[in-house]
Design a protein around this motif. Sequence first.
Motif: not given
Length: 129
Positions: A72-77, A79-87, A92-103
């Motif tokens: 859920w957090y991987f997909l959320h991040s 999506t936000q990278l694509y649609v919300a440039p100000e975020q 990006g940090v959420e994507l990195a943390l979700a990916s590291l936690a997944f691994a």
Amino acid sequence: MNASIARYRWLALSSYVGLLIWVILWQFATDYSELSVHFKIVFYVLPLLFPLLGIIKAKPYTHAWANFVLMWYFLHSLTQLYVAPEQRLWAGVELALASLAFAGCTLFARHQGRALGLGLKKAKEQQQD
């Protein structure tokens, strides 16, 4: 628990808790979203709390199914990278943390599960029993 499994556990635990803290900071310390506080708690914070106790207690099965929550957090991040440039920094940090936690969760569940003799039997082994 041998040293490599302990490193996987540390990776899973630290990145998972880091993701929880990061999501709370992002959703409650910034004014990017106009969503209600209750919505933010239910959809952003609560899912991360379900497997937290099992991750803290180093249960391999909980680490394995926590990956479904992490998606859920991987997909959320993404999506936000694509649609919300100000975020993008937050996402990006959420994507990195979700990916590291997944691994970390995947590696810990696999190796600790094998060390404990847990796992699914293959169809051939089930037929022999």
